[in-house]
Design a protein around this motif. Structure first.
Motif, mmCIF file in Angstrom:
data_model
loop_
_atom_site.group_PDB
_atom_site.id
_atom_site.type_symbol
_atom_site.label_atom_id
_atom_site.label_comp_id
_atom_site.label_asym_id
_atom_site.label_seq_id
_atom_site.Cartn_x
_atom_site.Cartn_y
_atom_site.Cartn_z
ATOM 1 N N ALA A 22 0.814 -1.222 0.000
ATOM 2 C CA ALA A 22 0.000 0.000 0.000
ATOM 3 C C ALA A 22 0.841 1.261 0.000
ATOM 4 O O ALA A 22 0.455 2.264 -0.614
ATOM 5 N N ILE A 23 1.951 1.230 0.674
ATOM 6 C CA ILE A 23 2.778 2.437 0.783
ATOM 7 C C ILE A 23 3.676 2.550 -0.443
ATOM 8 O O ILE A 23 4.428 1.628 -0.771
ATOM 9 N N LYS A 24 3.590 3.667 -1.104
ATOM 10 C CA LYS A 24 4.396 3.925 -2.286
ATOM 11 C C LYS A 24 5.143 5.245 -2.113
ATOM 12 O O LYS A 24 4.688 6.147 -1.398
ATOM 13 N N VAL A 25 6.274 5.342 -2.789
ATOM 14 C CA VAL A 25 7.083 6.565 -2.750
ATOM 15 C C VAL A 25 7.400 6.964 -4.192
ATOM 16 O O VAL A 25 7.887 6.134 -4.980
ATOM 17 N N ALA A 26 7.114 8.199 -4.505
ATOM 18 C CA ALA A 26 7.436 8.744 -5.830
ATOM 19 C C ALA A 26 8.553 9.770 -5.686
ATOM 20 O O ALA A 26 8.505 10.629 -4.806
ATOM 21 N N ARG A 27 9.542 9.673 -6.556
ATOM 22 C CA ARG A 27 10.634 10.639 -6.529
ATOM 23 C C ARG A 27 10.158 12.004 -7.021
ATOM 24 O O ARG A 27 9.066 12.143 -7.562
ATOM 25 N N GLU A 28 11.046 12.992 -6.866
ATOM 26 C CA GLU A 28 10.686 14.349 -7.241
ATOM 27 C C GLU A 28 10.298 14.463 -8.717
ATOM 28 O O GLU A 28 9.437 15.255 -9.081
ATOM 29 N N TYR A 29 10.950 13.681 -9.565
ATOM 30 C CA TYR A 29 10.684 13.769 -10.999
ATOM 31 C C TYR A 29 9.662 12.731 -11.461
ATOM 32 O O TYR A 29 9.490 12.513 -12.657
ATOM 33 N N GLU A 30 8.971 12.069 -10.536
ATOM 34 C CA GLU A 30 7.981 11.049 -10.891
ATOM 35 C C GLU A 30 6.588 11.452 -10.420
ATOM 36 O O GLU A 30 6.429 12.193 -9.450
ATOM 37 N N ARG A 31 5.600 10.921 -11.134
ATOM 38 C CA ARG A 31 4.207 11.054 -10.721
ATOM 39 C C ARG A 31 3.547 9.689 -10.875
ATOM 40 O O ARG A 31 3.872 8.925 -11.793
ATOM 41 N N GLY A 32 2.600 9.410 -9.981
ATOM 42 C CA GLY A 32 1.879 8.146 -10.033
ATOM 43 C C GLY A 32 0.465 8.358 -10.544
ATOM 44 O O GLY A 32 -0.322 9.081 -9.915
ATOM 45 N N ILE A 33 0.120 7.754 -11.658
ATOM 46 C CA ILE A 33 -1.232 7.821 -12.202
ATOM 47 C C ILE A 33 -1.987 6.604 -11.666
ATOM 48 O O ILE A 33 -1.626 5.456 -11.961
ATOM 49 N N VAL A 34 -3.029 6.847 -10.879
ATOM 50 C CA VAL A 34 -3.711 5.788 -10.150
ATOM 51 C C VAL A 34 -5.081 5.522 -10.781
ATOM 52 O O VAL A 34 -5.848 6.457 -11.044
ATOM 53 N N PHE A 35 -5.348 4.236 -11.012
ATOM 54 C CA PHE A 35 -6.654 3.783 -11.467
ATOM 55 C C PHE A 35 -7.297 3.000 -10.327
ATOM 56 O O PHE A 35 -6.742 1.992 -9.864
ATOM 57 N N ARG A 36 -8.449 3.448 -9.882
ATOM 58 C CA ARG A 36 -9.181 2.785 -8.802
ATOM 59 C C ARG A 36 -10.379 2.060 -9.392
ATOM 60 O O ARG A 36 -11.310 2.680 -9.894
ATOM 61 N N LEU A 37 -10.280 0.747 -9.377
ATOM 62 C CA LEU A 37 -11.294 -0.099 -10.008
ATOM 63 C C LEU A 37 -11.497 0.297 -11.467
ATOM 64 O O LEU A 37 -12.618 0.319 -11.992
ATOM 65 N N GLY A 38 -10.385 0.643 -12.112
ATOM 66 C CA GLY A 38 -10.432 0.973 -13.526
ATOM 67 C C GLY A 38 -10.678 2.433 -13.833
ATOM 68 O O GLY A 38 -10.523 2.853 -14.989
ATOM 69 N N ARG A 39 -11.059 3.207 -12.840
ATOM 70 C CA ARG A 39 -11.345 4.629 -13.060
ATOM 71 C C ARG A 39 -10.129 5.479 -12.681
ATOM 72 O O ARG A 39 -9.483 5.223 -11.661
ATOM 73 N N LEU A 40 -9.883 6.467 -13.494
ATOM 74 C CA LEU A 40 -8.725 7.338 -13.263
ATOM 75 C C LEU A 40 -9.019 8.314 -12.140
ATOM 76 O O LEU A 40 -10.054 9.019 -12.157
ATOM 77 N N LEU A 41 -8.128 8.386 -11.161
ATOM 78 C CA LEU A 41 -8.267 9.376 -10.092
ATOM 79 C C LEU A 41 -7.928 10.766 -10.630
ATOM 80 O O LEU A 41 -7.075 10.913 -11.518
ATOM 81 N N PRO A 42 -8.576 11.804 -10.085
ATOM 82 C CA PRO A 42 -8.406 13.155 -10.651
ATOM 83 C C PRO A 42 -6.970 13.664 -10.630
ATOM 84 O O PRO A 42 -6.512 14.266 -11.599
ATOM 85 N N GLU A 43 -6.258 13.432 -9.537
ATOM 86 C CA GLU A 43 -4.925 14.016 -9.385
ATOM 87 C C GLU A 43 -3.852 12.944 -9.331
ATOM 88 O O GLU A 43 -4.019 11.921 -8.655
ATOM 89 N N PRO A 44 -2.721 13.167 -10.001
ATOM 90 C CA PRO A 44 -1.597 12.225 -9.890
ATOM 91 C C PRO A 44 -1.030 12.222 -8.474
ATOM 92 O O PRO A 44 -1.107 13.225 -7.753
ATOM 93 N N LYS A 45 -0.432 11.141 -8.097
ATOM 94 C CA LYS A 45 0.181 11.019 -6.781
ATOM 95 C C LYS A 45 1.662 11.388 -6.851
ATOM 96 O O LYS A 45 2.341 11.125 -7.827
ATOM 97 N N GLY A 46 2.144 11.986 -5.748
ATOM 98 C CA GLY A 46 3.558 12.312 -5.644
ATOM 99 C C GLY A 46 3.825 13.773 -5.925
ATOM 100 O O GLY A 46 2.925 14.522 -6.330
ATOM 101 N N PRO A 47 5.068 14.187 -5.685
ATOM 102 C CA PRO A 47 6.159 13.338 -5.178
ATOM 103 C C PRO A 47 6.046 13.106 -3.677
ATOM 104 O O PRO A 47 5.331 13.820 -2.982
#
Length: 253
Positions: A22-47
């Motif tokens: 469950a715990i994820k870490v994104a670096r400064e130059y990375e973003r996490g695009i999250v799909f929840r049950l197939g649906r795209l979440l509004p905002e990227p995660k990270g850093p």
């Protein structure tokens, strides 16, 4: 009692596995695009640190750093029907992570294909001399066209550079002969300009001598002086040359 300990241990193990997944870490130059049950979440995660729901959430990492894309060599026919082989390099980065994942299947392959077709199309609309002498202008045209094509994918093309331009050996020899002929033409023009200026100066000198005849005699004397610098030179003064000076001296006496 032992059964309880076993259950507690199992629960702790499940909790640890849950936290690891469950715990994820994104670096400064990375973003996490999250799909929840197939649906795209509004905002990227990270850093930084964030938590995903195991099994429910699926994350795709997106690198926001500038990417160097080598465009493979392309066979091009220029506007004046000269075959050439050209390769280039493009620099781009992702500015909209969601669009880069949702709008296109593989943004790297798609950008490479767009760059290749654009390179062939643009270079085919220019003469060979333009490809050689107007490289910055052609780079700007390539950058604009590729950037417009990739903007819907959340990609910003910062720069495109044409690296190498290969032309047939026969054409290279013809260009070398043309360059040599051009240099000879310029040399002849410069020589003709020099002769023209020298003739202009001689004309001015002739005008002065025609108004002042004694100037010609002084020039004779100067020439004789230059000839007399050698010890083996014998100088004979024409009477007509020194007569005006003698007459002038007699008149003063």
């Amino acid at each position: 009692m032992s059964a309880v300990l076993i259950i507690v241990a199992i629960l702790l193990l499940v909790l640890v596995l849950f936290l690891i997944s469950a715990i994820k870490v994104a670096r400064e130059y990375e973003r996490g695009i999250v799909f929840r049950l197939g649906r795209l979440l509004p905002e990227p995660k990270g850093p930084g640190l964030f938590i995903l729901i195991p099994i429910v959430d699926r994350m795709v990492r997106v690198d926001l750093r500038t990417v160097t894309l080598n465009i493979p060599p392309q066979e091009v026919i220029t506007k004046d029907n000269v075959p050439a082989r050209v390769n280039a390099v493009a620099y781009f980065r992702i500015v909209e992570p969601k669009a880069a994942i949702v709008q296109i299947e593989n943004f790297m392959v798609a950008t490479s294909q767009i760059a290749q077709t654009t390179l062939r199309s643009v270079l085919g609309q220019h003469l060979l001399d333009e490809l050689l002498s107007e490289r910055d202008k052609i780079n700007a045209i390539l950058q604009t066209i590729i950037d417009e094509a990739t903007t819907p994918w959340g990609i910003k093309v910062a720069r495109v550079e044409v690296k190498d331009l290969e032309i047939p050996a026969g054409m290279q020899q013809a260009m070398a002969r043309q360059a040599e002929a051009e240099r000879e033409r310029r040399a002849k023009i410069i020589n003709a300009e020099g002769e023209f200026q020298a003739a202009e100066r001689l004309k001015d000198a002739a005008a002065v001598i025609s108004e002042q005849p004694v100037a010609l005699q002084l020039r004779y004397l100067q020439t004789l002086l230059e000839l007399g610098s050698s010890q083996s030179t014998t100088i004979v003064f024409p009477v007509d040359l020194i007569r005006p000076f003698l007459e002038k001296a007699g008149g003063n006496s």
